[in-house]
Design a protein around this motif. Structure first.
Motif, PDB file in Angstrom:
ATOM      1  N   MET A 478      89.951  34.955  34.115  1.00  0.00           N
ATOM      2  CA  MET A 478      89.555  37.183  34.204  1.00  0.00           C
ATOM      3  C   MET A 478      88.767  37.087  33.011  1.00  0.00           C
ATOM      4  O   MET A 478      87.622  37.808  32.964  1.00  0.00           O
ATOM      5  N   VAL A 479      89.163  35.975  31.507  1.00  0.00           N
ATOM      6  CA  VAL A 479      88.260  36.464  30.271  1.00  0.00           C
ATOM      7  C   VAL A 479      86.421  36.084  31.156  1.00  0.00           C
ATOM      8  O   VAL A 479      85.013  36.470  30.818  1.00  0.00           O
ATOM      9  N   LEU A 480      86.264  34.406  31.548  1.00  0.00           N
ATOM     10  CA  LEU A 480      85.456  33.846  32.331  1.00  0.00           C
ATOM     11  C   LEU A 480      84.710  34.423  33.202  1.00  0.00           C
ATOM     12  O   LEU A 480      82.978  34.919  33.139  1.00  0.00           O
ATOM     13  N   ALA A 481      85.130  35.231  33.733  1.00  0.00           N
ATOM     14  CA  ALA A 481      84.529  36.718  34.813  1.00  0.00           C
ATOM     15  C   ALA A 481      84.150  37.643  33.794  1.00  0.00           C
ATOM     16  O   ALA A 481      82.694  37.987  34.159  1.00  0.00           O
ATOM     17  N   GLY A 482      84.125  38.314  33.069  1.00  0.00           N
ATOM     18  CA  GLY A 482      83.333  38.581  31.988  1.00  0.00           C
ATOM     19  C   GLY A 482      83.754  40.599  32.760  1.00  0.00           C
ATOM     20  O   GLY A 482      83.977  40.545  32.971  1.00  0.00           O
ATOM     21  N   CYS A1105      91.219  39.729  42.793  1.00  0.00           N
ATOM     22  CA  CYS A1105      91.963  38.189  42.274  1.00  0.00           C
ATOM     23  C   CYS A1105      91.722  37.340  41.141  1.00  0.00           C
ATOM     24  O   CYS A1105      90.301  37.169  41.930  1.00  0.00           O
ATOM     25  N   PHE A1106      91.229  37.294  39.874  1.00  0.00           N
ATOM     26  CA  PHE A1106      91.153  36.459  39.008  1.00  0.00           C
ATOM     27  C   PHE A1106      91.656  34.808  39.405  1.00  0.00           C
ATOM     28  O   PHE A1106      92.569  34.611  38.303  1.00  0.00           O
ATOM     29  N   ASP A1107      91.672  34.065  39.951  1.00  0.00           N
ATOM     30  CA  ASP A1107      92.607  32.812  39.435  1.00  0.00           C
ATOM     31  C   ASP A1107      91.707  31.396  39.278  1.00  0.00           C
ATOM     32  O   ASP A1107      92.084  30.853  38.761  1.00  0.00           O
ATOM     33  N   TYR A1108      90.505  31.575  39.535  1.00  0.00           N
ATOM     34  CA  TYR A1108      89.780  30.072  39.238  1.00  0.00           C
ATOM     35  C   TYR A1108      88.531  30.664  39.037  1.00  0.00           C
ATOM     36  O   TYR A1108      88.307  31.610  38.876  1.00  0.00           O
ATOM     37  N   ASN A1109      88.147  29.317  37.646  1.00  0.00           N
ATOM     38  CA  ASN A1109      86.390  29.661  37.089  1.00  0.00           C
ATOM     39  C   ASN A1109      85.969  28.228  36.844  1.00  0.00           C
ATOM     40  O   ASN A1109      86.618  27.696  36.556  1.00  0.00           O
ATOM     41  N   ALA A1110      84.623  28.166  37.058  1.00  0.00           N
ATOM     42  CA  ALA A1110      84.607  26.715  37.865  1.00  0.00           C
ATOM     43  C   ALA A1110      84.190  25.957  35.871  1.00  0.00           C
ATOM     44  O   ALA A1110      84.229  24.964  35.687  1.00  0.00           O
ATOM     45  N   THR A1111      83.560  26.711  34.717  1.00  0.00           N
ATOM     46  CA  THR A1111      84.022  26.994  33.866  1.00  0.00           C
ATOM     47  C   THR A1111      84.651  26.892  32.627  1.00  0.00           C
ATOM     48  O   THR A1111      85.275  26.794  31.684  1.00  0.00           O
ATOM     49  N   GLU A1112      86.380  26.765  33.232  1.00  0.00           N
ATOM     50  CA  GLU A1112      86.772  27.242  32.507  1.00  0.00           C
ATOM     51  C   GLU A1112      87.295  25.295  31.759  1.00  0.00           C
ATOM     52  O   GLU A1112      87.581  25.027  32.619  1.00  0.00           O
TER      53      GLU A1112
END
Length: 1158
Positions: A478-482, A1105-1112
């Motif tokens: 969620m944070v990385l999605a901005g 839905c925010f459950d994935y971010n490639a930069t995590e």
């Protein structure tokens, strides 16, 4: 033909074949006794031709009396006499027809307005959208400011408590607590001392110049993290106050930090509970919803033999705490494992994490027993299979497995390779529970290899913190999605912790925008959640209150189908830790049409539908079948949908139109002509007036005492003019209009009538305008109906039913027959006043009478008798044949009037007068069962999910502290036990308890404040009865083997009464079945939850839905215990135990893999 007794669940037989009257015989034989030769066998009766059956009642057996059971036409004749008497009294005294004429005569004083459902619901939805939009703007300003302030803040390693000045909301509550003293100096940590003023909007004392800070009890206020958090959040005060300047209607503005700190505005002292204050903002429903996307969670618990008593108790508590971090948007299942895995409850798949399902889990977890050997593979395979099941309703967002264990060496890499790699769509969180001295690397590896986190729970003090910090990990995408993730969400209804009542909260996540240096990776921590409360009462004020009539209303639901607004949303007790979740289909009586409406609203559609449905009366004793128009639209920019329910007769309503001439006078309202009839001085001649306690004017002081409220109203009217801006002209003018209308009814009808002639205690009229006039004045002393007609059961039922509605008093209010001479009991009879003007039909009032029970019981006997003259009963000589009647033969014949709910209204049995108002099954179970079996009544069962029940008595827990494992004397005497894991765990847990004190405190279930200790929410099963399809005269026999009864039942036209004539029972075999109407407690929390989850109701989760971010960055994936004890103490204990004797056979039996940990 005989009618068999009906049993629960059996299919109902159709109406029995006509069973005709028969001669009254002498004493009947008991069970098993031979039948007298004079009567034909029952089997022979069934074979007789119909014509002979018609003649059979006229044949008297030898020795029989001269009376026979009344024939059908006789009972029908009695019924017509009763109908005529009731109708005559109501026409003369009720005044319905005369009131219609009065309205027509005064049509120049009012206008007929129309309710247009589509326009109404769209306007209200727009108003609610506008209200919430203002809160959204305030939220965004706060979230942006918080991120800016935190980014600009410079971390201080050497910060001290004296460097920070703030108002500690719990300071006042802690003044009397000696344990809150500062350890070093012995003085309490002092902060700002504030003055507060009472504010009606907050229902609290507040200070608008400062914010308040609440820090959970189990967090050290002087830690560096907390002090830095207090330092940078202080700047939020200016934004809070600016928001209030822009929107003075704002209520609580709150920042809940991921560290546990809560800063809220305006400042007010914390409402400390009587026991331990376990409030932690991170466990509030609004914080959980705002901090992460929905979750599919499987909890697996190691119950192998190595899990000692203490460790197993820690696991059980940990699972319960973990369940409390889930909201209604989440789905969960819990399983235990050793060599095999199995669910702990009856739930075989993921279920919604609502309050009732979580309660089932919590109860089931307490039954877990440790045995067998550890099998991680079985546990993880079960969990992955659960998460891969696509044939069920689930969240379809974050997927995770939470494993609680006391340790093990197997990494089950093959399982992860099969189910989760390389995409790693399922996060794995591992929890090492209890004290041990073996390598935790496998548990850490599992978490790190699957984008999860490793936690240690060495003691009970670490449970709450370590079972909620997984939310920080879920917040990373969620944070990385901005900005994409910066979307306001609105919560379910819940109880405000600061006393505001029921609220919804708009939430917005706050992100950490700092970077460690140029070119460094973006920070992925959530700082917290910003929230702004909106009181449900503020939303209700935007809905039309009185133009919809008594039975019209507005409601709203969310994506789960839970009601946000509904007249039936009235929780008897609220637990501020849990949301108030009442489904629309539980707020009303469920049917297919309402399921369709609910689905359409959840999907965000518009719609309109007219349906025939069942509604429950306000007193929950009756069911009415009614027509209702449902209209619904979505509330844009929210997850809510708004509906409007309107009966057809409420399409039009009256609006008083006081003449321009009166308004131009500019005199106080008290000078208006009709106002004088509100004054107590007029009550003796015009009848007593009750006025509905509505908000007629802003300065009107409310009161629960209607006499005092009327006094306040009159005093205020001496000051204001009819067009005063501080008053609601619609309410005020309609009240004055109806005052004059009802006074004319007194003048034209009531004043010249002698009520005693017809045994009437009172006559009355109630109106939509809020007037209830009771005549004569002395009758008001015994008037117990609600002064607000819209909240009076008789008023609402009369509008929904044609004809005369009888309502006996509640049984609790009745007096014994011997006391009736001095204290009369009344039966209410009411009917709606309906008239048309220009083709527009209205029902603006209800009129009625109050019958004297004792006098009408005597009159009932006469009307249901064979009298040919009013004063002379018919007598039967030895040579004449007569039918029994309800007066002369009341020792042998039972005659009753029962209302449509199955409650006794009148009886020819004097000893039953004190049972009037009781459910008839309590009076004559045998006869009521027969009426039900023959379709005179239909049963409706439902569940009240908002009830309050007294707490269950505590079990016998002995003298040990709550949750502490107590070894037996045999254990202490066995040297092998001292070297076992049980002894090791016990000593270390006791050590932790002494150091951190919290072990010996009450557990979470008991720690919160007070009202919950007195009573708690529960589920009550309600059963109501209403008239079935039979609407004709009907004869039948109740067959109970050797004992049978004849009865006749007939509905009285234009009433809600059933007239029943029956032989009095002579034997007890017929008392086998008894219908229950009384509300009963459901120990299993309502209908079987295990069955309900197999057919889940339709719902939709949040749109994003925010459950994935490639930069995590998943490198931060575990740490040790949060509360490390003294190393020297642990080393000493370890050496002490290692120097003991080798483990004996008993230790191996109790702890299957102790050796692997040593």
């Amino acid at each position: 033909m005989a009618v068999p007794a009906r049993t629960g669940g059996a299919s109902r037989p159709g109406p029995a074949r006509t069973a005709l009257s028969r001669p009254r015989r002498g004493p009947r034989p008991g069970p098993g006794a031979p039948r007298p030769a004079s009567g034909p066998p029952r089997r022979l009766l069934r074979l007789l031709p119909p014509l002979l059956l018609l003649l059979l009642p006229l044949l008297a057996a030898p020795g029989a009396s001269a009376y026979s059971f009344p024939q059908q036409h006789t009972v029908q004749h009695w019924a017509r006499r009763l109908e005529q008497e009731i109708d005559g009294v109501m026409r003369i005294f009720g005044g319905a027809q005369q009131l219609r004429e009065i309205y027509r005569d005064n049509r120049n004083l009012f206008a007929v307005q129309e309710n247009e459902p589509q326009k109404l619901v769209e306007k209200v939805a727009g108003d609610i959208e506008g209200l919430l939009a203002r809160k959204v703007q305030a939220l965004k300003r706060l979230a942006d400011a918080a991120e800016t302030f935190q980014k600009a803040h410079r971390w201080q390693d050497n910060i001290k408590e004296e460097d920070i000045v703030y108002y500690d909301a719990k300071a006042d509550a802690e003044l009397d607590d000696p344990e809150m003293e500062d350890v070093e100096g012995g003085a309490k940590v002092s902060a700002l001392k504030l003055d507060f003023v009472e504010d009606a909007n907050f229902k609290n004392k507040v200070n608008y110049s400062y914010t308040a800070v609440q820090i959970p009890t189990d967090i050290y206020k002087g830690s560096t993290v907390i002090l830095n958090e207090l330092n940078w959040t202080e700047a939020l005060e200016t934004v809070f106050t600016e928001n209030r300047r822009r929107d003075p209607t704002l209520l609580w503005q709150v920042f809940g930090s991921a560290t546990g700190v809560t800063r809220y505005y305006p400042a007010t002292p914390w409402r400390a509970p009587k026991k331990i204050d376990l409030y932690d903002v991170r466990r509030r429903p609004w914080y959980i919803q705002g901090a992460s996307s929905p979750k599919d969670m499987v909890i697996i618990v190691d119950v192998s033999g190595s899990v000692s008593g203490l460790t197993l108790k820690l696991m059980k508590t940990s699972v319960c705490e973990m369940l409390d971090t889930l909201s209604d948007d989440d789905y969960v299942n819990v399983a235990s494992f050793n060599e095999k895995a199995q669910p702990v409850s009856c739930f075989t798949h993921l279920v919604q994490a609502n309050v009732r399902n979580k309660k089932v889990f919590k109860e089931a977890v307490q039954g877990m027993v440790a045995k067998g050997t550890t099998g991680y593979k079985a546990g993880f395979e079960y969990a992955f299979d659960q998460l891969q099941n696509s044939n069920i309703t689930r969240a379809n967002c974050n997927k995770m497995i939470m494993m609680f264990t006391d340790g093990g060496e197997d990494r089950v890499q093959d399982v992860f390779e099969k189910y989760n790699w390389p995409n790693r769509t399922v996060r794995v969180f591992t929890f090492s529970v209890g004290q041990h001295n073996y390598d935790v690397t496998p548990l850490q590896w599992m978490a790190c290899a699957n984008k999860g986190y490793y936690f240690e729970i060495p003691s009970i003090g670490a449970i709450r913190i370590n079972t909620q910090e997984y939310l920080d990990v879920l917040g990373r995408p969620m944070v990385l999605a901005g900005k994409e993730a910066k979307q306001v969400q609105w919560t379910n209804v819940y109880e405000d912790a600061l006393g505001l009542g029921l609220v919804v909260t708009g939430t917005l996540p706050v992100f950490n925008l700092t970077q460690d240096g140029p070119g460094e990776k973006k920070n992925q921590l959530i700082l917290g959640v910003m929230g702004i409360d909106v009181a449900l009462n503020d939303i209700k004020r935007l809905t039309p209150n009185y133009t919809l009539g008594a039975n019209g209303y507005v409601f709203a639901i969310d994506l789960n189908g839970y009601v946000l607004l509904h007249p039936n949303l009235k929780p008897q007790t609220t637990n501020f830790r849990e949301p108030v979740t009442l489904d629309f289909l539980d707020a009303e009586l469920e049917d297919e049409n309402k399921e369709e409406i609910r689905r359409s609203m959840i999907d965000g559609n518009k719609g309109h539908k007219q349906i025939r449905t069942l509604v429950k009366s306000l007193d929950e004793r009756y069911i009415d079948e009614v027509m209702r128009n449902y209209t619904w639209v979505p509330i844009r920019s929210t997850n809510y949908s708004l509906g409007l329910v309107l009966p057809p007769y409420s399409t039009f309503y009256l609006q008083a139109n006081l003449s321009d001439q009166i308004l131009q006078v500019k005199l106080p309202i008290s000078k208006l002509k009709d106002f004088e009839f509100l004054l107590p001085s007029s009550f003796e001649s015009e009848g007593h007036v009750f006025i509905a306690p509505r908000e007629y004017c802003k300065d009107l002081n409310a009161s629960d005492n209607n006499t005092e409220f009327l006094k306040n109203f009159i005093e205020l009217m001496e000051k204001v003019t009819p067009d005063s801006k501080q008053c609601n002209n619609f309410l005020l003018h309609n009240l004055i209009l109806d005052t004059g209308i009802t006074q004319q009814l007194v003048e034209r009808v009531w004043r010249d009538q002698d009520l005693n002639t017809y045994s009437l205690l009172a006559v009355f009229a109630a109106t939509d305008g809020g007037i209830t006039r009771v005549f004569p004045n002395k009758a008001a002393e015994d008037w117990t109906e609600n002064p607000e007609p819209f909240n009076a059961s008789f008023y609402r039922r009369s509008l929904d039913n044609r004809g005369y509605v009888f309502r006996p008093p509640h049984q609790e209010a009745l007096l014994r027959p011997l006391e009736l001479e001095n204290d009369t009991v009344g039966i209410l009879v009411s009917t709606a006043v309906e008239f048309s003007l220009g083709g527009r039909t209205l029902r603006p009032a209800v009129v009625g009478v109050k019958l004297d029970l004792e006098a009408w019981a005597e009159k009932f006997k006469v009307l249901a008798s064979n009298r040919t003259h009013q004063d002379q009963p018919q007598k039967c000589g030895p040579s004449t044949h007569c039918e029994m009647d309800c007066e002369v033969n009341n020792e042998d014949l039972l005659c009753v009037l029962i209302d449509d709910g199955g409650f006794l209204v009148l009886s020819n049995q004097n000893h039953q007068w004190d049972q009037v108002g009781r459910f008839f099954s309590e009076v004559d179970a045998n006869l009521m069962l027969a009426l039900y079996n023959n379709s005179f009544y239909t049963r409706k069962e439902s569940y009240d999910y908002q009830a309050a029940c007294a707490p269950q008595p505590p079990g016998n827990l002995g003298a040990a502290p709550r949750g502490v494992f107590v070894p037996t004397i045999a254990d202490f005497l066995n040297l092998a036990w001292w070297t076992s894991a049980a002894a090791w765990s016990l000593f270390q847990q006791l050590l932790y308890g002494l150091i951190y004190h919290s072990w010996f405190q009450a557990g979470p279930a008991e720690a919160e404040g007070s009202p919950e200790a007195r009573e708690s929410s529960c589920v009550m099963k309600q059963t109501q009865y209403y008239f079935g399809p039979v609407n004709a005269s009907y004869n039948a026999i109740i067959d109970c083997g050797n004992c049978s009864r004849l009865f006749h039942a007939q509905r009285l036209i234009n009433t809600n009464l059933l007239f029943v004539v029956a032989e009095k029972p002579l034997c007890s075999q017929c008392e086998a079945g008894r219908l229950l109407q009384k509300e009963t407690h459901c120990p299993a929390d309502g209908p079987e939850q295990c069955e309900l989850v197999q057919r889940p109701r339709y719902r939709r989760g949040p749109h994003i839905c925010f459950d994935y971010n490639a930069t995590e960055d998943t490198s931060d994936c575990g740490r040790g215990a949060s509360f490390p004890p003294s190393l020297g103490v642990l080393v000493s204990l370890q050496l002490l135990l290692l120097l003991g004797l080798p483990p004996g056979p008993q230790a191996h039996q109790v702890h299957a893999h102790t050796s692997r940990r040593l």
